[in-house]
Design a protein around this motif. Structure first.
Motif, short mmCIF file in Angstrom:
data_model
loop_
_atom_site.label_atom_id
_atom_site.label_comp_id
_atom_site.label_asym_id
_atom_site.label_seq_id
_atom_site.Cartn_x
_atom_site.Cartn_y
_atom_site.Cartn_z
N ASP A 368 0.88 -1.28 -0.10
CA ASP A 368 -0.01 0.19 0.02
C ASP A 368 0.92 1.12 0.01
OD1 ASP A 368 -1.71 2.14 0.44
OD2 ASP A 368 -2.65 1.06 2.13
N PRO A 369 0.88 1.98 -1.27
CA PRO A 369 1.84 3.12 -1.11
C PRO A 369 1.28 4.37 -0.16
CG PRO A 369 0.41 3.00 -3.30
CD PRO A 369 0.13 1.77 -2.46
N TYR A 370 0.25 4.13 0.32
CA TYR A 370 -0.39 5.21 1.19
C TYR A 370 -0.01 4.80 2.69
CZ TYR A 370 -1.95 7.39 -3.02
OH TYR A 370 -2.04 7.96 -4.22
N ALA A 371 0.29 3.64 2.85
CA ALA A 371 0.53 3.39 4.34
C ALA A 371 1.93 2.93 4.66
CB ALA A 371 -0.41 2.01 4.60
N SER A 372 2.65 3.00 3.53
CA SER A 372 4.10 2.55 3.57
C SER A 372 5.20 3.30 3.92
CB SER A 372 4.69 1.55 2.51
OG SER A 372 4.60 2.43 1.24
N LEU A 373 4.55 4.70 4.15
CA LEU A 373 5.66 5.88 4.81
C LEU A 373 4.83 6.80 5.69
CD1 LEU A 373 6.82 6.98 1.04
CD2 LEU A 373 7.97 5.95 2.58
N ASN A 374 5.68 6.84 6.68
CA ASN A 374 5.16 7.50 7.71
C ASN A 374 4.97 9.15 7.33
OD1 ASN A 374 4.67 9.09 10.20
ND2 ASN A 374 6.38 7.73 11.42
N PRO A 375 3.34 9.29 7.50
CA PRO A 375 3.12 10.69 6.83
C PRO A 375 3.94 11.92 7.66
CG PRO A 375 1.41 9.65 8.29
CD PRO A 375 2.45 8.63 7.95
N ARG A 376 4.48 11.67 8.62
CA ARG A 376 5.15 12.86 9.44
C ARG A 376 6.58 12.89 9.23
NH1 ARG A 376 2.10 14.94 13.73
NH2 ARG A 376 -0.19 14.22 13.90
N HIS A 377 7.05 11.89 8.62
CA HIS A 377 8.57 12.04 8.26
C HIS A 377 8.89 12.28 6.75
CE1 HIS A 377 9.34 9.08 11.83
NE2 HIS A 377 8.63 10.18 12.22
N ARG A 378 9.99 13.31 6.73
CA ARG A 378 10.28 13.55 5.27
C ARG A 378 11.00 12.22 4.81
NH1 ARG A 378 10.48 19.11 4.89
NH2 ARG A 378 10.18 20.14 7.07
N VAL A 379 11.25 12.12 3.44
CA VAL A 379 11.87 10.92 2.69
C VAL A 379 13.24 10.74 3.15
CG1 VAL A 379 12.84 10.20 0.68
CG2 VAL A 379 10.33 11.44 0.75
N MET A 380 13.72 11.78 3.43
CA MET A 380 15.29 11.81 4.09
C MET A 380 15.27 10.80 5.32
SD MET A 380 18.54 12.24 4.00
CE MET A 380 19.08 13.78 3.01
N ARG A 427 5.50 6.93 -4.51
CA ARG A 427 5.88 6.30 -3.33
C ARG A 427 6.44 5.10 -3.23
NH1 ARG A 427 1.08 8.69 0.50
NH2 ARG A 427 0.48 10.51 -0.79
N GLN A 428 5.76 4.19 -4.24
CA GLN A 428 6.44 2.73 -4.18
C GLN A 428 8.02 3.03 -4.50
OE1 GLN A 428 4.48 1.60 -2.67
NE2 GLN A 428 4.29 -0.31 -3.43
N ARG A 429 8.40 4.05 -5.50
CA ARG A 429 9.91 4.20 -5.83
C ARG A 429 10.63 4.63 -4.36
NH1 ARG A 429 11.06 5.06 -11.44
NH2 ARG A 429 8.87 4.64 -12.43
N ILE A 430 9.96 5.21 -3.76
CA ILE A 430 10.76 5.71 -2.48
C ILE A 430 10.65 4.61 -1.63
CG2 ILE A 430 10.43 6.87 -0.32
CD1 ILE A 430 8.68 8.91 -2.07
N GLY A 431 9.59 3.51 -1.65
CA GLY A 431 9.82 2.29 -0.80
C GLY A 431 10.74 1.18 -1.22
N ILE A 432 11.27 1.34 -2.41
CA ILE A 432 12.10 0.77 -2.96
C ILE A 432 13.42 1.09 -2.83
CG2 ILE A 432 13.32 -0.18 -5.21
CD1 ILE A 432 10.47 -0.24 -6.41
N SER A 450 0.60 -4.13 -7.01
CA SER A 450 -1.01 -4.52 -7.00
C SER A 450 -1.74 -3.52 -6.88
CB SER A 450 -1.29 -5.54 -5.97
OG SER A 450 -0.54 -6.66 -6.20
N ALA A 451 -1.32 -2.20 -6.15
CA ALA A 451 -2.19 -1.11 -5.88
C ALA A 451 -2.02 -0.06 -6.87
CB ALA A 451 -2.03 -0.62 -4.65
N LEU A 452 -1.37 -0.41 -8.21
CA LEU A 452 -1.06 0.59 -8.77
C LEU A 452 -2.06 0.39 -10.29
CD1 LEU A 452 2.93 0.79 -8.43
CD2 LEU A 452 1.06 2.30 -7.23
N ASP A 453 -2.30 1.44 -10.93
CA ASP A 453 -2.76 1.35 -12.23
C ASP A 453 -1.67 0.75 -13.06
OD1 ASP A 453 -5.16 2.49 -12.35
OD2 ASP A 453 -4.70 4.43 -12.18
N VAL A 454 -2.46 0.16 -14.20
CA VAL A 454 -1.45 -0.51 -14.98
C VAL A 454 -0.19 0.13 -15.95
CG1 VAL A 454 -3.07 -0.62 -16.99
CG2 VAL A 454 -1.49 -2.34 -17.06
#
Lengths: 535, 325, 279
Positions: A368-380, A427-432, A450-454
């Motif tokens: 889930d790209p929307y749950a896999s990153l903490n919304p309060r933390h910057r990408v860094m 976000r999935q790229r950030i997750g990778i 799976s959660a992404l458009d084709v």
């Protein structure tokens, strides 16, 4: 003779939305006995026309112009009472989420009989008989029991059948199906598609079938409409559109779909990146003083090996235990027995503190790209927390984070932004990148696309393929989507009810499946046709 | 079968809870300034030396703490809640005498607040954002902020003192000699103000919950299914939305029961309603700790019984509970 | 800053904030406004409001200035409301967080404990506690905290459970971060909004509880409070309505203000939900 004829339909979105019209200048007809597929990615406005026809537009959304002629009348302008009389009677609809589309507090039989009640048909006693007949017609097992059952006692596929029974109750001339199989497992999906085809045959009704999946289109459509940003970009017969698309967008969509082509396995070194030996996990539920205990064997004596630089696809339907296996490898789920050997260490045997020190060896990319990153933390911070905890100096970790953001194609400056500033694919790229930051020996991708458009899915898959060759990654790629697995993986492992039923090189498994379950699974994939191995 | 098992497990849980409260009571008595015998006998010389000596022996104050605890709990298990020296009666008798009045009051308040709260919540949700909604929500907000006892006093002032419509004091007209139907009517008249003022706050609570819940359920997929069937909006609201929206309200009602029983102390004090709340208030002034603790235990028991009842109601409404095996 | 912007567009919340600021100012300025304190007998008893200069709200049964009592009462209400809420948070947040984060037997134990406290009629427990510990400002505050923490624990547990299921928490585990680090740095910050909203509503409830205890005569005998004023005037309601009326209005306004602020915060912190509720 067309059952419904939509002309120049435009549907206005509320002010402040990302565009003015959900649907713009849309015209099409559906004839009796015909299945029209309306195809598009999320946000294309493909469901809006159907909602307008049903008189079920969400609040704030309204018809701006155009007509929808049905039975000699423009049903967009008739009174609410007339619309209500049509709904469920001459036009019926089924929805995407069978789990939530039924009232949890009402018996299935009552919910079906309610359609007759709404339109004042039959005496109450007869309604039950009619409901029973419908339940039989949609081939639900044990009709006498189903009629008295509550929705929670039915599986997803059974609920969707019950929904179809409701829709068919008054023999509608038009059936609207809004992504009716998207939430279902592939074998269930195949059954539901067959049911819809049969019913169309028997009843000769028109079907508007809304989907994002060209595989489903290939199975079911007579004609196709492709929508993008609220406009129709392509239309035609199903075979025409699928084999000879005219519009660039359609071409790109079709190209993005993992085709039936099966890739060749890459030669890999013999050194194992991961060895799983006799892994076991049983979930126990209940077991209180007055409750019966139930055991579910989520992982049932599974052994497998992933070589260095290899991508192993782990496929199966929901409940097969494939995700549990992935999580057990990283010990987000504690296995009951067995070994998980990564780089010579048995992760399953480590104490909590030893485990923490060894965790960097295996990293995960989540669904889930929307749950896999903490919304309060910057990408860094997302990219450096782990390396710093592992002992990498701060400066180095930061420099690496910038470098990785370049690698995944988002640019080094993106590290200072918050997750909500990125799209799902980004976000999935950030997750990778986050997984790579830990220099893992193995990456587990759990339904990572799976959660992404084709079209976005294709880009992320390209990135994974690219990274894999650049960094010689070993990946356990968990997915329910066989077409995706065929594209990326060297070997395929098939799980069913916690057991590993088949494992082998991708071409062997797809072209010459040994286990009956694998065969059934492959046969069920819409638009499958695993005819050929790619060069 | 599942229901019987559930009831049995709830009863066991209830017994454990009551036991825990008894133990809590025991330690509270020990935490109070002075030795437990003096505390329980009540201060201000209500008890003579002999009584205190008897009490010491009864509690075994010379024994180790766990023996004392065992005795205390043993007494409570045998329904011996001690003796009120102030009132010269066993505490249990005092409480049983007053319990019916409290039950009448709290149950009336409960039903009034629940029915009115749900009705208003449904009305407000049906006209969201319109004047009716604003009016109902605003009034509820006001009730929500009003102390129970002050609402009671103001009601007495307006409806009893100024307008003279309803009696503002007591349970029935003393010395009226009414019987049968007349007496019931008389009690009902006395009941109106206390029950209404006790119910106001809870009505606001249920109203807010119902409104929020109705709005939330209205967004759910199965409501769209119901609309797609061509059902009348009123039927959809009643059969599909309301029934589902009531589930959290029932849960809340169960949780609020304790508050209702606590609130009765205030209401009974203002209206001189002869229930256990009033008994508690009187005992406070008299420092009659034995009675205070007894009332506390019994009101907790009332709440537990109430919780079990709401649990059963919930099972009746929601088929998912209890079927899960 | 957008949070503040969303908050001030809510007229109710703004009104609540204005009332609360006024009450706080009055409470702070009490010794300046009435240097003789709330207990001083200034005139003959039962002076009707708006009839005597300098005593706009009249005098009570002993000839004390009702307005002076109100002004000093604000101090107690706010103090008890605030301190008891902080104490309840200090009990409820850690308990709920540990229960929700660790699950299993920790959760089982913590929730049984919480359930027990929730079953006990909380006002009755507060009465018993204050009565037995002797009524003082401290015992009242402690009693209110003891009966107020269970909902906090339940809320925090539910929030922590839901956040802990998010995948970024799994990612943090895989990064080798310690449990405490994950709980404090990754999970709890994402549960703050509902806790803030609940805290503002709890202050309101605590003020109601304090006033109810004082009304029953369980207030600190050395401190003037709104509940005490009403309780003392209860028996003379037929002849001197104003003695109970004005302190009640003060309570209603203060509690209403806090509730409005709480709702405003809720809407501002969850703009998505707020919109859904209105549209």
């Amino acid at each position: 003779m067309s059952v419904i004829s939509i002309s120049d339909l435009s549907i206005a979105l509320p002010r402040g939305a990302d565009r003015e019209f959900a649907v713009q200048d849309c015209s099409y007809d559906i004839a009796a006995g015909e299945i029209l597929c309306v195809v598009g990615e999320s946000g294309s406005g493909k469901s809006m026309t159907a909602n307008a026809v049903m008189g079920l537009l969400p609040e704030g959304v309204s018809v701006a112009k155009g007509k929808a002629e049905f039975g000699g009348k423009d049903i967009l302008t008739v009174s609410e009472a007339e619309q209500r009389a049509l709904r469920g009677d001459r036009i019926a609809m089924i929805f995407q989420e069978p789990m939530t589309a039924l009232n949890p507090l009402m018996r299935i039989g009552d919910q079906i009989a309610e359609v007759f009640e709404a339109h004042n048909r039959h005496r109450p006693a007869e309604r039950r008989e009619k409901a029973l007949a419908l339940i039989r017609e949609v081939q639900l097992p044990d009709p006498e029991k189903i009629i008295r059952a509550y929705p929670f006692q039915l599986s997803g596929g059974q609920r969707q059948r019950a929904m179809i029974a409701m829709a068919l109750a008054l023999e509608p001339e038009l059936l609207i199906a809004d992504e009716p199989t998207t939430a279902l497992d592939v074998t269930t999906q195949a059954q539901i598609l067959k049911l819809i085809l049969d019913l169309r045959e028997k009843r000769g009704m028109a079907v508007m079938f809304i989907t994002h999946d060209f595989g489903v289109v290939a199975e079911i459509a007579d004609r196709v409409i492709v929508m993008r940003y609220g406009e129709i970009v392509e239309r035609g017969n199903a075979t025409e559109v699928l084999e000879n698309p005219q519009h660039d967008y359609t071409k790109r969509l079709l190209a993005a779909i993992p085709s039936g082509l099966v890739g060749q396995s890459t030669e890999v070194a013999k050194a194992p990146a991961l060895e799983i030996r006799n892994l076991e996990k049983t979930y126990k539920t209940g077991g209180g003083l007055f409750r019966e205990r139930r055991d579910v064997r989520a992982i049932d004596n599974v052994s497998l090996t992933i070589s260095r630089g290899e991508v192993l696809g782990l496929v199966g339907e929901s409940g097969s235990g494939k995700s549990t296996l992935g999580r057990a490898v990283v010990r987000l789920v504690a296995p009951d027995a067995g070994e998980v050997i990564v780089g010579g260490t048995d992760l399953a045997a480590l104490s909590d503190s030893e485990l923490r020190a060894a965790r960097h060896k295996v990293q995960m990319v989540f669904q889930d790209p929307y749950a896999s990153l903490n919304p309060r933390h910057r990408v860094m911070r997302a990219l450096t927390d782990g390396p710093i905890a592992k002992g990498v100096p701060k400066d180095k970790a930061r420099a690496r984070a910038r470098e990785l953001m370049e690698t995944v194609g988002l640019g080094a400056d993106a590290v200072d932004r918050f997750p909500h500033e990125f799209s799902g694919g980004q976000r999935q790229r950030i997750g990778i990148a986050r997984a790579l930051a830990m220099d893992p020996e193995l990456i587990i991708a759990d339904e990572a696309v799976s959660a992404l458009d084709v079209s976005i899915q294709a880009q992320v898959l390209d990135l994974l393929r690219d990274l894999r060759t650049r960094f010689d990654l070993s990946i356990l790629f968990i997915t329910h989507d066989l077409r995706v697995a065929a594209q990326l993986c060297d070997r395929i492992a098939v799980m069913q009810k916690g057991k590993l039923v088949e494992i082998g090189p991708v071409s062997e498994v797809f072209l010459n499946p040994q286990h009956s379950y694998t065969q059934a699974l492959l046969a069920a994939v819409p638009g499958g046709g695993w005819g050929q191995a790619a060069e | 079968m599942a229901i019987a098992g559930a009831i049995l497990s709830r009863l066991i849980k209830a017994a454990i809870t009551l036991l825990a409260i008894a133990i809590l009571n025991f330690f509270l008595v020990h935490a109070a300034p002075g030795d437990p015998a003096t505390v329980l006998a009540g201060e201000a010389g209500a008890a003579d030396e002999q009584m205190i000596a008897d009490l010491r022996a009864r509690f075994g104050l010379d024994q180790p703490l766990y023996v004392q605890l065992a005795r205390y709990v043993g007494n409570i298990v045998t329904l011996d809640l001690g003796y009120s020296f102030r009132q010269g009666q066993p505490v249990l008798d005092l409480i049983l005498d007053r319990l019916p009045a409290t039950l009448i009051l709290t149950l009336s308040a409960f039903w009034i607040s629940l029915l009115a709260g749900v009705a208003l919540g449904v009305a407000a949700s049906a006209r969201v954002g319109k004047f009716t909604d604003t009016l109902i929500t605003g009034t509820a907000l006001l009730f929500y902020a009003t102390p129970l006892y002050w609402a009671a006093l103001m009601a007495v002032l307006v409806f009893s003192v100024q307008l003279g419509w309803l009696p503002g004091f007591g349970y029935e007209t003393v010395g009226s000699g009414y019987s049968g139907f007349e007496r019931a009517l008389d009690i009902l008249k006395h009941l109106i103000l206390p029950a209404l003022t006790l119910g106001l706050f809870f009505m606001a609570v249920y109203m807010r919950m119902t409104r929020a819940s109705m709005l939330e359920v209205a967004q759910q997929d199965f409501v769209k299914t119901a609309r797609a069937k061509g059902l009348m909006p009123s039927l959809i609201r009643r059969r599909h939305i309301l029934r589902n929206a009531l589930l959290p309200v029932v849960t809340l009602a169960g949780l609020q029961a304790g508050q209702l029983v606590g609130g009765a102390v205030l209401t009974e004090t203002v209206f001189a309603w002869p229930g256990i709340g009033r008994l508690m208030f009187e005992s406070l002034a008299a420092r009659d700790y034995n009675t205070i603790l007894g009332v506390f235990l019994v009101s907790a028991a009332m709440v537990i019984v109430f919780n079990i009842l709401t649990d059963l109601v919930y099972r009746l409404i929601d088929p998912r509970i209890g079927h899960k095996a | 800053m957008t949070l503040w912007k969303r908050f001030i567009t809510n007229r109710g919340a703004l009104l609540g904030l204005a009332i609360l600021i006024a009450v706080i100012l009055v409470a702070l300025l009490a010794p300046v406004l009435y240097p003789r304190g709330p207990w001083a007998m200034v005139q003959r008893p039962f002076l009707v409001p708006f009839t005597t200069d300098g005593l706009p709200l009249g005098t009570d049964t002993l000839g004390r200035d009702v307005l002076a009592g109100l002004v000093y009462g604000a101090r107690v209400s706010l103090l008890v409301g605030l301190v008891s809420t902080v104490m309840a948070l200090l009990i409820g947040v850690p308990l709920g967080a540990l229960a929700g984060f660790y699950g299993k037997w920790v959760d089982e134990g913590a929730m049984r404990f919480t359930e027990f406290f929730q079953t006990i009629p909380n006002f009755a427990l507060a009465i018993v506690l204050v009565a037995i510990l002797e009524p003082t400002l401290t015992s009242i505050t402690i009693a209110i905290a003891i009966v107020s923490w269970p909902p906090v624990a339940r809320l925090v547990r539910a929030e922590v459970m839901s956040v802990t299921k998010r995948e970024y928490v799994d990612a943090a585990r895989l990064a080798g971060l310690s449990n405490m680090h994950i709980l404090i740095r990754q999970v709890l910050p994402n549960t703050v909004s509902p806790i803030i909203v609940m805290a503002s509503l709890m202050v309101a409830t605590a003020i109601l509880l304090e006033s109810s205890l004082s009304f029953l005569g369980l207030g600190d005998p050395n401190i003037m409070s709104w509940g005490f004023q009403i309780g003392a005037a209860r028996t003379v309601i037929r002849s001197a309505w104003w003695l109970s009326f004005f302190p009640g209005v003060a309570i209603v306004l203060t509690v209403l203000a806090l509730n409005l602020i709480g709702e405003g915060l809720n809407d501002a912190l969850n703009p998505h939900l707020a919109r859904k509720g209105r549209s």
